[in-house]
Design a protein around this motif. Structure first.
Motif, PDB file in Angstrom:
ATOM      1  N   ARG A 140       0.831  -1.207   0.000  1.00  0.00           N
ATOM      2  CA  ARG A 140       0.000   0.000   0.000  1.00  0.00           C
ATOM      3  C   ARG A 140       0.866   1.257   0.000  1.00  0.00           C
ATOM      4  N   ASN A 141       0.468   2.199  -0.837  1.00  0.00           N
ATOM      5  CA  ASN A 141       1.158   3.491  -0.975  1.00  0.00           C
ATOM      6  C   ASN A 141       2.575   3.353  -1.532  1.00  0.00           C
ATOM      7  N   TYR A 142       2.761   2.348  -2.370  1.00  0.00           N
ATOM      8  CA  TYR A 142       4.012   2.198  -3.119  1.00  0.00           C
ATOM      9  C   TYR A 142       3.874   3.084  -4.360  1.00  0.00           C
ATOM     10  N   ILE A 143       4.704   4.087  -4.492  1.00  0.00           N
ATOM     11  CA  ILE A 143       4.495   5.035  -5.591  1.00  0.00           C
ATOM     12  C   ILE A 143       5.677   5.143  -6.551  1.00  0.00           C
ATOM     13  N   SER A 144       6.897   4.770  -6.113  1.00  0.00           N
ATOM     14  CA  SER A 144       8.039   4.997  -6.993  1.00  0.00           C
ATOM     15  C   SER A 144       9.247   4.187  -6.557  1.00  0.00           C
ATOM     16  N   HIS A 145      10.200   4.097  -7.483  1.00  0.00           N
ATOM     17  CA  HIS A 145      11.536   3.606  -7.173  1.00  0.00           C
ATOM     18  C   HIS A 145      12.481   4.802  -7.183  1.00  0.00           C
ATOM     19  N   ASP A 146      13.469   4.791  -6.310  1.00  0.00           N
ATOM     20  CA  ASP A 146      14.435   5.877  -6.253  1.00  0.00           C
ATOM     21  C   ASP A 146      15.759   5.389  -6.822  1.00  0.00           C
ATOM     22  N   ARG A 147      16.140   5.943  -7.966  1.00  0.00           N
ATOM     23  CA  ARG A 147      17.357   5.530  -8.638  1.00  0.00           C
ATOM     24  C   ARG A 147      18.569   6.231  -8.039  1.00  0.00           C
ATOM     25  N   GLU A 148      19.247   5.563  -7.126  1.00  0.00           N
ATOM     26  CA  GLU A 148      20.483   6.089  -6.553  1.00  0.00           C
ATOM     27  C   GLU A 148      21.444   4.921  -6.364  1.00  0.00           C
ATOM     28  N   LEU A 149      22.622   5.170  -5.798  1.00  0.00           N
ATOM     29  CA  LEU A 149      23.675   4.166  -5.804  1.00  0.00           C
ATOM     30  C   LEU A 149      23.245   2.853  -5.175  1.00  0.00           C
ATOM     31  N   SER A 150      22.619   2.867  -3.997  1.00  0.00           N
ATOM     32  CA  SER A 150      22.278   1.610  -3.339  1.00  0.00           C
ATOM     33  C   SER A 150      21.273   0.809  -4.156  1.00  0.00           C
ATOM     34  N   PHE A 151      20.335   1.476  -4.801  1.00  0.00           N
ATOM     35  CA  PHE A 151      19.355   0.807  -5.659  1.00  0.00           C
ATOM     36  C   PHE A 151      20.061   0.152  -6.851  1.00  0.00           C
TER      37      PHE A 151
ATOM     38  N   ARG B 143      13.762   9.682  -9.320  1.00  0.00           N
ATOM     39  CA  ARG B 143      12.651   8.889  -8.813  1.00  0.00           C
ATOM     40  C   ARG B 143      11.773   8.445  -9.984  1.00  0.00           C
ATOM     41  N   VAL B 144      11.536   7.143 -10.083  1.00  0.00           N
ATOM     42  CA  VAL B 144      10.784   6.583 -11.198  1.00  0.00           C
ATOM     43  C   VAL B 144       9.395   6.202 -10.708  1.00  0.00           C
TER      44      VAL B 144
END
Length: 385
Positions: free
Chosen positions: A21-32, A68-69
């Motif tokens: 619930r309330n999953y809206i995006s992926h954050d594209r940064e180094l750890s991801f 952020r995707v």
């Protein structure tokens, strides 16, 4: 009931099923980027479009000038429908299901002294918690957006603690760019991000390589735990685990069986039987496990998965559906979109419970990832001597 879980196949009594619930995006940064670097050498040299993660980021995918995707709302809605189906299937098998707290929609991010990140819902609850016997161990996360994820399981953990469970937290990393061992991703030649990892940003909180490790890197076998170690981050965490569990469990290291998680590479379905991605897995396992029977299902096909648009971020390989959940030594929950896998398990005399799970490649998890078994009937048996 009291916390008790030593393996992945004993009769299941209680389990946690994650929430999206309330999953809206992926954050594209180094750890991801590092986490979804997938070492898939020898798996599919053809590099077909549907196989490899599309990790290039277009201008259209960026929001508010960040990396952020966005995730389409219909995918999240359908994922929540499928999670409800998992709950229904487990309850029909007389399993008690617990659910974590949801991320409040007004919570847009978290901040530490070293970085800020969005909040990820507690979906893949297997990853950041290792249950060993009567102990909950919160592991140091590998993705910044998941740093506080286990807080959303705290009411469940607190209740098990009140019933007598042990509850430990592994040391938490500062998680600056310098915290990550980059040698593995820089040495690898197959798979991985489409953009190379370059120089990292320095921080006043740099302390060098730190413990970072997910519980899904572990294969639990009674009193034995097989641990996948691919980086210096994993090795430090495994050092801690060995010392913490000394005298109670035996820890066996395997090296670079996968980038991190191994539950789409090898799962124990019952004593003496493993579900494996390929025959080559055998040679990397501890010697006592090499004599177990190994089920190698036929490869998935493109028709087993939904087709996505170019702006949808695909995070996992097609082997994600090996990520099954055993309810007992004879009964397995399997994605209903996998007829080849279902037939292979039935051929080996398993009762298969087909359950719908459509968007596993977009959210990086299968049935084993989405669940955390807390009560099973098994104990600390010795399966490897």
């Amino acid at each position: 009931m009291q916390l008790n879980s030593f393996d992945d196949w004993s009769p299941l009594r209680e389990i946690i099923v994650g929430s999206a619930r309330n999953y809206i995006s992926h954050d594209r940064e180094l750890s991801f980027e590092l986490f979804f670097h997938e070492n898939i050498t020898n798996d599919n040299p053809g590099r077909s479009e549907w196989y490899y993660p599309r990790l290039s980021l277009s201008d259209e995918q960026r929001t508010g000038g960040s990396d952020r995707v966005p995730i389409k709302a219909r995918y999240v809605d359908e994922l929540n429908e499928d999670l409800a189906g998992i709950v229904t299937a487990l309850e029909s098998l007389s399993v008690t299901v617990h659910r974590p707290m949801d991320v409040d929609p007004t919570t847009v991010g978290v901040r530490t002294p070293a970085w800020s990140a969005p909040v990820v819902p507690p979906l893949n609850v297997r990853d950041n918690t290792l249950v060993v016997g009567d102990e909950i161990i919160e592991t140091p996360p590998m993705i910044r957006a998941r740093y506080f994820e286990t807080q959303l399981l705290k009411p469940i953990f607190a209740e098990y603690f009140r019933r007598g469970a042990r509850w430990s937290v592994m040391p938490r990393p500062f998680m600056t760019d310098a915290s990550f061992d980059l040698s593995y991703v820089r040495e690898s030649t197959a798979g991985g991000p489409t953009e190379p990892i370059g120089e990292v940003t320095t921080s006043p909180y740099d302390t060098g390589v730190e413990m970072m490790f997910d519980a899904a890197q572990c294969l639990r076998l009674g009193r034995d735990i097989v641990v996948n170690v691919s980086t210096g981050n994993h090795a430090l965490a495994c050092d801690w685990l060995e010392r913490h569990l000394e005298g109670r469990f035996r820890v066996h290291r395997v090296h670079r069986l996968s980038d991190s998680h191994i539950d789409s590479m090898v799962l124990a379905l019952r004593p003496g039987t493993l579900l494996v991605r390929s025959p080559e897995v055998r040679d990397k396992l501890p010697v006592p496990l090499r004599g177990w029977d190994m089920i190698v299902p036929p490869p998935a096909t493109a028709d087993d998965f939904p087709r996505y648009q170019d702006d949808d971020l695909i995070l996992t390989s097609p082997f994600i559906d090996l990520n099954v959940l055993s309810v007992d030594p004879d009964t397995v929950l399997v994605n209903d979109a996998c007829p080849e896998l279902i037939r292979e398990l039935e051929r080996h005399k398993f009762t298969v419970v087909p359950v719908r799970h459509r968007h596993r490649r977009l959210f990086g998890g299968g049935f084993h990832c989405f669940t955390l078994d807390t009560v099973r009937e098994g104990g600390d048996e010795d399966y490897l001597s």
